[in-house]
Design a protein around this motif. Structure first.
Motif, PDB file in Angstrom:
ATOM      1  N   ARG A 600       0.846  -1.182   0.000  1.00  0.00           N
ATOM      2  CA  ARG A 600       0.000   0.000   0.000  1.00  0.00           C
ATOM      3  C   ARG A 600       0.890   1.244   0.000  1.00  0.00           C
ATOM      4  O   ARG A 600       2.053   1.175   0.422  1.00  0.00           O
ATOM      5  CB  ARG A 600      -0.898   0.025   1.241  1.00  0.00           C
ATOM      6  N   PRO A 601       0.353   2.365  -0.458  1.00  0.00           N
ATOM      7  CA  PRO A 601       1.154   3.591  -0.407  1.00  0.00           C
ATOM      8  C   PRO A 601       1.657   3.866   1.011  1.00  0.00           C
ATOM      9  O   PRO A 601       0.938   3.689   1.988  1.00  0.00           O
ATOM     10  CB  PRO A 601       0.171   4.673  -0.889  1.00  0.00           C
ATOM     11  N   ASP A 602       2.898   4.286   1.119  1.00  0.00           N
ATOM     12  CA  ASP A 602       3.584   4.609   2.374  1.00  0.00           C
ATOM     13  C   ASP A 602       4.008   3.362   3.153  1.00  0.00           C
ATOM     14  O   ASP A 602       4.468   3.477   4.291  1.00  0.00           O
ATOM     15  CB  ASP A 602       2.739   5.518   3.265  1.00  0.00           C
ATOM     16  N   ASP A 603       3.886   2.140   2.574  1.00  0.00           N
ATOM     17  CA  ASP A 603       4.411   0.929   3.211  1.00  0.00           C
ATOM     18  C   ASP A 603       5.939   0.911   3.111  1.00  0.00           C
ATOM     19  O   ASP A 603       6.519   1.421   2.143  1.00  0.00           O
ATOM     20  CB  ASP A 603       3.871  -0.333   2.525  1.00  0.00           C
ATOM     21  N   THR A 604       6.563   0.317   4.109  1.00  0.00           N
ATOM     22  CA  THR A 604       8.016   0.120   4.100  1.00  0.00           C
ATOM     23  C   THR A 604       8.311  -1.347   4.371  1.00  0.00           C
ATOM     24  O   THR A 604       7.735  -1.945   5.290  1.00  0.00           O
ATOM     25  CB  THR A 604       8.713   0.987   5.163  1.00  0.00           C
ATOM     26  N   LEU A 605       9.206  -1.913   3.578  1.00  0.00           N
ATOM     27  CA  LEU A 605       9.617  -3.310   3.727  1.00  0.00           C
ATOM     28  C   LEU A 605      11.112  -3.346   4.044  1.00  0.00           C
ATOM     29  O   LEU A 605      11.903  -2.648   3.413  1.00  0.00           O
ATOM     30  CB  LEU A 605       9.336  -4.080   2.428  1.00  0.00           C
TER      31      LEU A 605
END
Length: 667
Positions: A600-605
């Motif tokens: 999703r937008p603004d997700d960080t992995l």
């Protein structure tokens, strides 16, 4: 020497399972059957099989204790267990890949003991038996398991007639009683009491060793035939454990008060020996065992003790002294003034100085010399002694110890001989380490790296080990493929040095080439595993590999023994669900599963190697929790977040660290 064999006849067990598959099981729709025999410590051995290939049977000849299989579960839980579909996704078992349907496992119970486990396989799901016939079908299977148990029991010792040649019978009563009598702790030998239909009704005392104290004051001979509850009134909480050990053969340990004084805490060990149980209470206070422990320590360290009465002319040795000097127990020990007669001529001056210090100067002394034994062997020994003062300050006697230090002596000689070789090797190793470090920095520069493609911001941090000789095989990769998908990889080759660095280069470059084929992460890891196994210097490595599709925002990922990625979303964070995947190079044909995640937008992995969380004497689970807590703290962008993690995770700098961050920009 003839190899010990199982107490059951393999031909009989094989004939029984074949007969079951031909005559009894087709009516149930089953197509395969295996009979497992229980062994020491609840291990399992394949006694017979039908419907499985010989190659598959060879792979499952022995299942060690503690390995989770359907048969092991039935043994531990002592009940029939159904698997409506193939259990291979949860538990490994024989023929899981070829007979991929339902399974039923049932304990083979006879005379109160589980002698084995019957495992029946179906080609598809288990049939839907009507409720009124389901219990009847299970009873049929239990009856077949009992028939198998009788077959397995036919060869056990303790029955009429001699045991077959090569078969090791169970311990006889006299042997087990003799073993119990040698123990310094209270012990009981129990015999099961079976009912008219063969069921276990309890246990009676067959033998009690001398330390066992009966609560009623009866002599231990009067305890024979008495029930366990009567001989040991506190056995109420013990019955369940005794039945469990008797049924499964798995030893048990539990905290239980010892019988009679001294009162206190004790550990009760329950083991099965054939049809008998052995109960041993071990007191938590081991002070009374110190003499025995000291004797064992002297024997293991090859230390002999001696004492000499100079006034009476008497010399006393312990058993280790006779062994050290190569003498028998009937030989007479010699006094210290004859020590030079048994030493190498070149060591005679040292022995003489030792005696002058000890007797003439009346001071403790020590000497090391080469001992010449009557059998021609030469041993390096060290003697430490002290004088025993007598009347008027004279020396009345001498006491001391003698230790065989031959191993230490020859080790010192070998170290002295190889010291120059070690110096040369160290110089060579240092050159190899510098070469490995240059190779690693050429492929994996420690400077920051970043990429921006299709709304995806990817940042990388790589921190090499602090010590050059600890150069490892950590690597990362992040680049756009011709298909417009983005490859994200983090890996760690086992070991350090030049071999780890070169192995890393091979795997990294190979994965780059394989990824161009368009295959998914699981297929890429399977190919990479073949490469790892067939290299000249076989390497093992952990890898997490992901493919991100910008069009669907879907990430497909797979792992080979590596820690799963972290997902940071909406101020919180979690590890992605663990997928199946073995370490590269460990197995011939492992199975790799894929996980899927729609970003999703603004997700960080976050993808990382274990150098980020490993620390000396640290708990891995606590380190992972600390990483997640640190990663979810507010940060001013992806680059700042990665720098913050490297600084505050508290990881050791004794290993390389790779950290890849992936952030999907808001729309």
């Amino acid at each position: 020497m003839r190899e010990r064999q199982q107490p059951w006849r393999e031909a009989d067990a094989q004939a029984v399972v074949r007969s079951l598959l031909e005559h009894a099981l087709p009516a149930l729709g089953a197509t395969a059957v295996a009979l497992w025999a229980t062994g020491p410590g609840a291990s399992l051995a394949l006694a017979g099989y039908a419907g499985f290939s010989a190659e598959e049977a060879d792979r499952w000849r022995h299942v060690p204790p503690g390995v989770a299989t359907p048969a092991a579960r039935a043994l531990a839980e002592r009940r029939l267990i159904r698997y409506d579909t193939a259990p291979k996704a949860r538990l490994p078992t024989i023929g899981a890949r070829h007979v991929g349907g339902g399974r039923v496992v049932a304990p083979a119970l006879w005379g109160g003991r589980i002698l084995g486990v019957l495992e029946i396989g179906w080609p598809h799901r288990l049939p839907s038996w009507p409720p009124q016939t389901e219990r009847h079908t299970e009873r049929q299977i239990e009856a077949l398991a009992e028939l198998c148990a009788r077959t397995l029991d036919a060869g056990h010792g303790g029955r009429a007639g001699p045991a077959p040649e090569g078969v090791v019978p169970e311990p006889a009563r006299a042997e087990l009683a003799e073993l119990a009598d040698t123990l310094p702790d209270p012990a009981l030998v129990l015999l099961p009491r079976l009912g008219p239909r063969g069921g276990l009704e309890g246990f009676v005392v067959e033998h009690a060793n001398p330390p066992f104290a009966d609560a009623s004051g009866r002599h231990r001979a009067g305890l024979e035939g008495v029930s366990l509850a009567e001989a040991y009134p506190m056995a109420a909480g013990l019955a369940g454990a005794a039945e469990e050990v008797y049924a499964t053969g798995r030893p048990a340990r539990l905290s239980h008060p010892p019988p009679g004084p001294p009162a206190g805490r004790a550990e009760l060990a329950v083991t099965r020996h054939g049809v008998r149980l052995l109960l041993v209470w071990r007191a938590r206070d081991h002070a009374g065992r110190l003499p025995a422990l000291l004797a064992h320590a002297q024997r293991l360290a090859r230390i002999g003790a001696f004492e000499e009465d100079l006034l009476a002319g008497e010399v006393t040795w312990n058993g280790e002294m006779f062994d050290l000097y190569g003498l028998g127990p009937r030989d007479r020990p010699f006094p210290l003034d004859r020590l030079s007669d048994h030493a190498h001529p070149d060591d005679a001056p040292a022995v003489g100085g030792f005696l002058r210090t000890l007797v003439g100067r009346r001071r403790p002394a020590a000497v090391a010399f080469r001992l010449r034994r009557p059998d021609g062997a030469v041993r390096q020994v060290r003697v430490v002694a002290e004088p025993v003062p007598g009347a008027g300050g004279a020396v009345a006697g001498v006491r001391g110890v003698c230790q065989d230090v031959s191993s230490q002596h020859w080790t010192e000689v070998a170290l002295a001989v190889t010291r120059d070789q070690l110096a040369h090797t160290e110089r060579h190793a240092a050159e190899r380490d510098r070469l490995a470090l240059r190779l690693q920095h050429a492929i994996m520069p420690p400077s920051d790296d970043a990429m921006d493609s299709y709304g995806l911001h990817v940042a990388v941090r790589y921190r090499p080990a602090r010590e050059e000789h600890l150069v490892g095989g950590d690597w990362y990769d992040a680049f756009a493929l011709p298909s417009r998908r983005i490859l994200l990889v983090v890996g760690d080759v086992a070991g350090h040095g030049l071999q780890a660095a070169t192995g890393m280069v091979v795997l990294r470059n190979a994965l780059r080439g394989l990824a161009v084929t368009g295959a998914g992460p699981a297929r890429l890891l399977a190919w990479l595993n073949l490469l790892a196994r067939h290299q000249a210097d076989r390497v093992t490595a952990t890898v997490v590999c992901g493919l991100y599709d910008p069009r669907t925002r879907e990430l497909r990922w797979a792992r080979a023994g590596h820690l799963p990625p972290l997902l940071l979303r909406g101020g919180g964070g979690r590890e992605l669900p663990l997928t199946r995947g073995a370490v590269l190079g460990a197995f011939r044909d492992p199975r790799y599963e894929e996980g899927r995640l729609r970003l999703r937008p603004d997700d960080t992995l976050l993808l990382y190697t274990d150098g980020l969380i490993e620390r000396r004497n640290g708990d891995l689970e606590r380190a992972r929790d600390r990483l997640l807590a640190t990663a979810t703290q507010p940060a001013g962008g992806l680059d700042h977040r990665l720098d913050h993690l490297l600084t505050h995770c508290g990881s050791s700098e004794d290993d390389d660290t790779c950290l890849v961050g992936v952030h999907l920009r808001p729309e």
